[in-house]
Design a protein around this motif. Structure first.
Motif, PDB file in Angstrom:
ATOM      1  N   ASP A  40      -2.600   1.172  12.191  1.00  0.00           N
ATOM      2  CA  ASP A  40      -1.933   0.992  10.904  1.00  0.00           C
ATOM      3  C   ASP A  40      -0.476   1.420  10.989  1.00  0.00           C
ATOM      4  O   ASP A  40      -0.138   2.422  11.623  1.00  0.00           O
ATOM      5  CB  ASP A  40      -2.628   1.830   9.819  1.00  0.00           C
ATOM      6  CG  ASP A  40      -4.050   1.358   9.554  1.00  0.00           C
ATOM      7  OD1 ASP A  40      -4.309   0.164   9.743  1.00  0.00           O
ATOM      8  OD2 ASP A  40      -4.884   2.194   9.169  1.00  0.00           O
ATOM      9  N   TYR A  41       0.353   0.679  10.293  1.00  0.00           N
ATOM     10  CA  TYR A  41       1.746   1.083  10.118  1.00  0.00           C
ATOM     11  C   TYR A  41       1.873   1.941   8.863  1.00  0.00           C
ATOM     12  O   TYR A  41       1.178   1.734   7.876  1.00  0.00           O
ATOM     13  CB  TYR A  41       2.647  -0.143   9.936  1.00  0.00           C
ATOM     14  CG  TYR A  41       2.813  -1.011  11.147  1.00  0.00           C
ATOM     15  CD1 TYR A  41       3.671  -0.649  12.178  1.00  0.00           C
ATOM     16  CD2 TYR A  41       2.145  -2.230  11.251  1.00  0.00           C
ATOM     17  CE1 TYR A  41       3.859  -1.474  13.277  1.00  0.00           C
ATOM     18  CE2 TYR A  41       2.316  -3.056  12.347  1.00  0.00           C
ATOM     19  CZ  TYR A  41       3.173  -2.677  13.359  1.00  0.00           C
ATOM     20  OH  TYR A  41       3.347  -3.493  14.445  1.00  0.00           O
ATOM     21  N   ARG A  42       2.822   2.857   8.931  1.00  0.00           N
ATOM     22  CA  ARG A  42       3.230   3.614   7.750  1.00  0.00           C
ATOM     23  C   ARG A  42       4.656   3.189   7.392  1.00  0.00           C
ATOM     24  O   ARG A  42       5.531   3.163   8.249  1.00  0.00           O
ATOM     25  CB  ARG A  42       3.226   5.116   8.012  1.00  0.00           C
ATOM     26  CG  ARG A  42       1.887   5.688   8.365  1.00  0.00           C
ATOM     27  CD  ARG A  42       1.943   7.212   8.496  1.00  0.00           C
ATOM     28  NE  ARG A  42       2.660   7.655   9.684  1.00  0.00           N
ATOM     29  CZ  ARG A  42       3.819   8.311   9.673  1.00  0.00           C
ATOM     30  NH1 ARG A  42       4.411   8.593   8.519  1.00  0.00           N
ATOM     31  NH2 ARG A  42       4.397   8.707  10.796  1.00  0.00           N
ATOM     32  N   SER A  43       4.889   2.878   6.137  1.00  0.00           N
ATOM     33  CA  SER A  43       6.230   2.556   5.660  1.00  0.00           C
ATOM     34  C   SER A  43       6.872   3.844   5.164  1.00  0.00           C
ATOM     35  O   SER A  43       6.346   4.506   4.267  1.00  0.00           O
ATOM     36  CB  SER A  43       6.147   1.528   4.522  1.00  0.00           C
ATOM     37  OG  SER A  43       7.411   1.364   3.911  1.00  0.00           O
ATOM     38  N   SER A 420      11.999  -0.557  -0.874  1.00  0.00           N
ATOM     39  CA  SER A 420      12.154  -0.431   0.581  1.00  0.00           C
ATOM     40  C   SER A 420      12.696  -1.738   1.137  1.00  0.00           C
ATOM     41  O   SER A 420      11.948  -2.659   1.469  1.00  0.00           O
ATOM     42  CB  SER A 420      10.798  -0.091   1.215  1.00  0.00           C
ATOM     43  OG  SER A 420      10.967   0.163   2.595  1.00  0.00           O
ATOM     44  N   MET A 715       2.231  -4.769   7.887  1.00  0.00           N
ATOM     45  CA  MET A 715       3.680  -4.931   7.849  1.00  0.00           C
ATOM     46  C   MET A 715       4.017  -6.340   7.356  1.00  0.00           C
ATOM     47  O   MET A 715       3.470  -7.325   7.843  1.00  0.00           O
ATOM     48  CB  MET A 715       4.301  -4.731   9.230  1.00  0.00           C
ATOM     49  CG  MET A 715       5.829  -4.777   9.219  1.00  0.00           C
ATOM     50  SD  MET A 715       6.552  -4.832  10.883  1.00  0.00           S
ATOM     51  CE  MET A 715       6.006  -3.258  11.524  1.00  0.00           C
ATOM     52  N   THR A 736      12.979  -2.483  10.905  1.00  0.00           N
ATOM     53  CA  THR A 736      13.051  -3.871  10.464  1.00  0.00           C
ATOM     54  C   THR A 736      14.401  -4.144   9.816  1.00  0.00           C
ATOM     55  O   THR A 736      15.076  -3.235   9.334  1.00  0.00           O
ATOM     56  CB  THR A 736      11.934  -4.210   9.461  1.00  0.00           C
ATOM     57  OG1 THR A 736      12.196  -3.545   8.219  1.00  0.00           O
ATOM     58  CG2 THR A 736      10.575  -3.799   9.996  1.00  0.00           C
ATOM     59  N   ARG A 739      13.019  -4.407   5.570  1.00  0.00           N
ATOM     60  CA  ARG A 739      11.978  -3.650   4.879  1.00  0.00           C
ATOM     61  C   ARG A 739      11.860  -2.216   5.412  1.00  0.00           C
ATOM     62  O   ARG A 739      10.808  -1.598   5.299  1.00  0.00           O
ATOM     63  CB  ARG A 739      10.640  -4.386   4.975  1.00  0.00           C
ATOM     64  CG  ARG A 739      10.590  -5.705   4.197  1.00  0.00           C
ATOM     65  CD  ARG A 739      10.824  -5.540   2.705  1.00  0.00           C
ATOM     66  NE  ARG A 739       9.795  -4.735   2.097  1.00  0.00           N
ATOM     67  CZ  ARG A 739       8.640  -5.205   1.660  1.00  0.00           C
ATOM     68  NH1 ARG A 739       8.365  -6.498   1.771  1.00  0.00           N
ATOM     69  NH2 ARG A 739       7.761  -4.407   1.108  1.00  0.00           N
ATOM     70  N   TYR A 742       8.917   1.313   9.904  1.00  0.00           N
ATOM     71  CA  TYR A 742       7.456   1.419   9.974  1.00  0.00           C
ATOM     72  C   TYR A 742       7.088   2.188  11.242  1.00  0.00           C
ATOM     73  O   TYR A 742       7.760   2.068  12.268  1.00  0.00           O
ATOM     74  CB  TYR A 742       6.805   0.037  10.012  1.00  0.00           C
ATOM     75  CG  TYR A 742       6.878  -0.701   8.689  1.00  0.00           C
ATOM     76  CD1 TYR A 742       5.786  -0.732   7.831  1.00  0.00           C
ATOM     77  CD2 TYR A 742       8.039  -1.351   8.291  1.00  0.00           C
ATOM     78  CE1 TYR A 742       5.845  -1.394   6.613  1.00  0.00           C
ATOM     79  CE2 TYR A 742       8.108  -2.011   7.081  1.00  0.00           C
ATOM     80  CZ  TYR A 742       7.014  -2.033   6.243  1.00  0.00           C
ATOM     81  OH  TYR A 742       7.074  -2.683   5.037  1.00  0.00           O
ATOM     82  N   GLU A 788       4.898   6.789   3.305  1.00  0.00           N
ATOM     83  CA  GLU A 788       3.592   7.215   3.816  1.00  0.00           C
ATOM     84  C   GLU A 788       3.747   8.250   4.920  1.00  0.00           C
ATOM     85  O   GLU A 788       4.314   7.967   5.972  1.00  0.00           O
ATOM     86  CB  GLU A 788       2.825   6.010   4.344  1.00  0.00           C
ATOM     87  CG  GLU A 788       2.551   4.950   3.290  1.00  0.00           C
ATOM     88  CD  GLU A 788       2.026   3.669   3.900  1.00  0.00           C
ATOM     89  OE1 GLU A 788       0.830   3.621   4.234  1.00  0.00           O
ATOM     90  OE2 GLU A 788       2.813   2.718   4.062  1.00  0.00           O
TER      91      GLU A 788
END
Length: 906
Positions: A40-43, A420, A715, A736, A739, A742, A788
């Motif tokens: 999982d990605y965290r933003s 974001s 994402m 990115t 956005r 991540y 996150e």
């Protein structure tokens, strides 16, 4: 000190004692996208600065509902005047938007023209027109895939199937699909109704407006321009204004009172109350006293446009039959540069109130005779403005730093701080606890923040620090001390920021003969943190943190005079023939790889005394912009190079590998889909684990580039402009361009081998986890971003072949089982989590007491809470055993680490 994570190949070597064969050369090994879902990605933001909004659409009569389109960050919708937003259009095949229109007769029908029309060096393309019939929830591409950049969409006021699209076409190359298109069947078919060919060149359309009282009457603006990687020819004889009175079947070029000759971008608007009143903002590219022939030759020769007439405002009161210039001769309006703005907006309540978008918005209240600069007191690099037809004091502004909403004519503005939309160019990290990340943003400076909130909870926008101004570019830490940050803005100004004292020292090497890339690379030497590399068209080296510099290379670019027509590059805010990427080998001091924007790849093995040009050794070499060179962490002769063809309208992926110091190269693009590549990273422990950042996201390979798999997960579709793999925490950091940042834990991916994937069950070595003890005394704004943080748990990654039975993980403190986790048993890669807790089974009496307590308060009694008492597992080392079908299969040890660095944090 924190205990270092076990080396990944320590895992593989320990397995050799069990008779498991060790990998030699990489074998073909393809992961599925489903295999990558556990990662999982965290933003994490940042968000305070927001990002570039380029268009605003508001359904008729619904001022509390509006859509905000971005240059590279998707579509944002509010239904409560901007208090909160939903992000739409974020999983499509494209992310850049030129224009959005809501059907006046049906607020559920939207048409979106993809591909930003602000033709900057950082503008992304689209693949046609998208339609939604459910207010933006779902989208269908309805054609015009080669339109690439769409300046305007207009919809018939009564018939949502009749739509006009102003298509600029390809940005860096010629194509026939430029022009104005019309559909009468809701996008099922399209017809080009205006597409001039001037001097043998197809001319695009940048703007179109429709008479709301008579939709057969339209005005369109064509735009004659050429953008190349090294210049921008901002105008030509094909930029003109046209009018149709029969819905687009026939067009008349309007000339009476309008400038002729060489023109640039043109923007149009009309007054809804009297559509005979039409305004145009025109970039007059002519030069006083210069003939059309000479000025056109100057443009075709990519010469400077300095000294041209500039921005002019024209007004017609008779439907375009005649025009008059309304701004003063000595007061150019708009531009700066026009290709990035070009919008004019007439107040629907007053024909004499007019706004022109620019670096700041100009406003006239007397029909264009006089103008007030910086009229709105908000924004910066303004692109879109909506004025409420029921209330002229209610405006919404879209600009490079986000959006502004005012209800009092601009006296006060509301700016959402939680969006974001950061457009990163580069990202760096340090080795502190928790580690910090820093990066540069398009037009929004440079920002630094922790990768997780050490006090737990979300990462708020206030937790980010602004560490540089301008257009932020490279930000590189001295990871030996974590004290110094080398920060840069556009075209090479570099400073050294002392993160302990806040002292900033400018350390740029001052030589007017050097050319600097928009994003000039910086590197702290992996062999000595006092040694800094910085690149212009030549490579510079400092032995004392930038106090002094020496040039250690000749000009490493092609330096073709044709690309240096004004000394450093042409118009369009470009310096060309520059170094874009550098990397010194972490294994051998003085082994340095370099790439340039004009396609050179060079290497030195003696610290710069001698350089070897490698272009002719790269098969099918496109000699495009070199986006990254990456020196191997494992073999000194191994390196990687990526090219981006975006600035040539070539969207193929190019990535190569050498194992012999550049003597020969092999393409490892394999099955990568269309999409220019921005960066490649080789894992520090596993040479077969590679990651590339594409203009469409992240792709990983676990077999050295033999095959690639998209690692998208949650994402949104977005350019992965820069990547880094943290060498201690094994996090993949993705910057990115649209956005924000991540982060994903990829420690298990770095352990994947053919032997692992051939097994029926495998338990990857977990990472040790710090139990953070930070205390947060800050007060945060209520309108905020929920970035996150890391979960307060230990991730347990595992692999299963087909046909596995029940899977459990048992955590032991010594010989006592303190936690048991049931896990999915379908085939593939998985992750479950241990919450760093220990469970004790209650006695029968204790269970009865707990059950009675729940019943007393009238609450359901969860059996798990009745049966077990849970508490924090103490700091220390634990055994974790993976069992399949009740049989213990693999065992690992993992530690909960004490947070010893609370006092070191701010």
């Amino acid at each position: 000190m924190r205990r270092q994570r076990r080396p990944i190949f320590g895992l593989v070597l320990s397995l050799s004692a069990l008779g498991v064969a060790l990998p030699g050369a990489a074998q073909t090994l393809t992961l599925s996208e489903a295999d990558l879902e556990p990662f999982d990605y965290r933003s994490i933001g940042p968000t305070r600065q927001s990002g570039r909004f380029v268009d605003i659409a508001v359904p008729a009569g619904q001022s509390k509902v509006f859509y905000m389109a971005t240059g590279s960050g998707h579509l944002w919708k509010t239904e409560n005047h901007g208090q909160s937003f939903d992000v739409l259009f974020d999983d499509e095949g494209i992310y850049s938007i030129g224009d959005l229109e809501v059907a006046p007769s049906d607020p559920n029908i939207l048409y979106l023209g993809s591909g930003e029309a602000n033709n900057s060096r950082s503008t992304y393309w689209g693949d046609g027109v998208y339609k939604s019939t459910d207010a933006g929830e779902t989208w269908t591409n309805v054609g015009l895939p080669e339109s690439h950049h769409i300046g305007r969409v207009v919809i018939h006021p009564d018939d949502p199937d009749v739509v006009y699209v102003a298509a600029l076409g390809h940005l860096y190359s010629e194509n026939e699909e430029r022009g104005l298109y019309r559909t009468t069947d809701g996008g099922d078919s399209w017809e080009k109704v205006l597409g001039p060919v001037v001097e043998g060149k197809h001319i695009g359309v940048v703007d179109v407006v429709m008479n709301p009282l008579d939709p057969r009457i339209l005005y369109a603006a064509t735009f004659d321009k050429v953008r190349l990687p090294f210049t921008y020819d901002l105008g030509g004889p094909g930029s003109r204004i046209y009018k149709s009175t029969d819905g687009g079947d026939n067009w008349e070029m309007l000339t009476n009172g309008l400038p002729q000759g060489m023109l640039g971008r043109i923007g149009l608007d009309l007054f809804d109350g009297d559509p005979n009143i039409v305004y145009a903002t025109i970039e007059n590219a002519n030069k006083e006293g210069m003939s059309d022939e000479d000025r056109y030759a100057e443009l075709l020769g990519h010469q400077s446009s300095a000294g041209m007439i500039g921005g002019e405002i024209y007004r017609s009161d008779d439907g375009g039959e005649s025009w008059r210039k309304v701004n003063a001769d000595d007061e150019p309006i708009g531009g700066q540069p026009a290709y990035y703005y070009g919008q004019i907006v007439v107040d629907p309540n007053d024909a004499d109130v007019v706004y022109v978008m620019s670096v700041s918005t100009y406003k006239s209240v007397d029909g264009g005779q006089t103008w007030q600069p910086r009229a709105l007191g908000h924004g910066g690099d303004d692109h879109a403005l909506w004025i409420d037809p029921e209330d002229p004091n209610h405006l919404v502004l879209g600009h490079d730093h986000g959006m502004g909403i005012t209800w009092d004519g601009g006296a006060n503005w509301y700016h959402p701080d939680f969006q974001s939309l950061a457009q990163f160019y580069a990202v760096g990290y340090d080795m502190s606890y928790p580690y910090r990340v820093a990066g540069g943003l398009q037009d929004n400076g440079s920002h630094m923040g922790y990768h997780t909130n050490p006090a737990g909870g979300p990462i708020r926008f206030e937790m980010w620090d602004r560490v540089g101004g301008g257009d932020g570019m490279y930000n590189v830490f001295d990871t030996c001390t974590n004290r110094y940050l080398y920060n840069e803005s556009q075209f090479g100004p570099i400073s050294r920021l002392d993160l302990e004292t806040g002292e900033r020292t400018g350390i740029r090497y001052d030589d007017p003969d050097l050319r600097w890339n928009w994003n000039s690379p910086i590197q702290v030497s992996p062999h000595d943190c006092d040694v800094i590399l910085h690149a212009s068209n030549r490579l510079l080296r400092s032995e004392n943190r930038g106090e002094s510099w020496e040039l250690i290379s000749p000009d490493l670019t092609k330096a073709d005079p044709a690309t240096l027509t004004t000394g450093r590059g042409g118009d369009g805010n470009i310096q060309y023939a520059t170094i874009t990427t550098i990397d010194e080998s972490p294994l051998v001091e003085g082994l340095i790889w370099v790439g340039t924007d004009d396609g050179n790849v060079q290497v030195t093995r003696d610290g710069g005394d001698n350089w070897t040009l490698l272009n002719d050794r790269i098969p099918n070499n496109p000699e495009y912009w070199v986006s990254r060179v990456e020196a191997s962490h494992h073999e000194p002769g191994t390196a990687y190079v990526t090219y981006t063809g975006m600035r040539r309208d070539d969207f193929r992926p190019f990535v190569y590998k050498t194992t012999d110091y550049g003597e020969s190269w092999t393409s490892i693009a394999a099955n990568l889909p269309q999409g220019p590549l921005n960066v490649i990273q080789e894992h520090h422990d596993n040479p077969n684990f590679l990651v590339v950042g594409s203009d469409f996201g992240v792709f990983v390979s676990v077999d050295g580039g033999g095959s690639w798999t998209a690692m998208k997960n949650e994402m949104p579709t977005n350019p992965a402009y820069d990547l880094a793999i943290h060498p201690r925490d094994d996090d993949l950091i993705v910057a990115t361009h649209g956005r924000g940042i991540y982060i994903a834990d990829v420690s298990a991916l770095a352990q994947v081998t053919p032997e692992v994937m051939a097994s029926d069950a495998w338990f990857f070595q977990p990472e040790d986890k710090v139990r953070w003890e930070g205390v947060d005394f800050a007060s945060y704004g209520s309108s905020n971003f929920d970035g996150e943080s890391e979960a307060e748990e230990v991730s347990l990654y595992y692999w299963l072949g087909d046909g596995a039975g029940d899977v459990t993980f048992t955590v032991y403190q010594g010989n006592m089982a303190i936690a048991e986790i049931e896990a999915p048993n379908d085939s593939g890669l998985h992750e479950v989590a241990w919450g760093m807790d220990k469970r004790r089974e209650r006695s029968a009496a204790e269970q009865a007491e707990m059950r009675e307590r729940f019943e007393r308060f009238g609450r359901p009694a969860p059996e798990d809470q009745i049966r077990y008492e849970s508490a924090e597992a103490p700091i220390g080392e634990y055994r974790v055993v993976m069992s399949v079908d009740g049989v213990e299969r693999m065992e690992r040890t993992v530690a909960i680490l004490r947070d010893l660095w609370v006092d070191d944090r701010r």
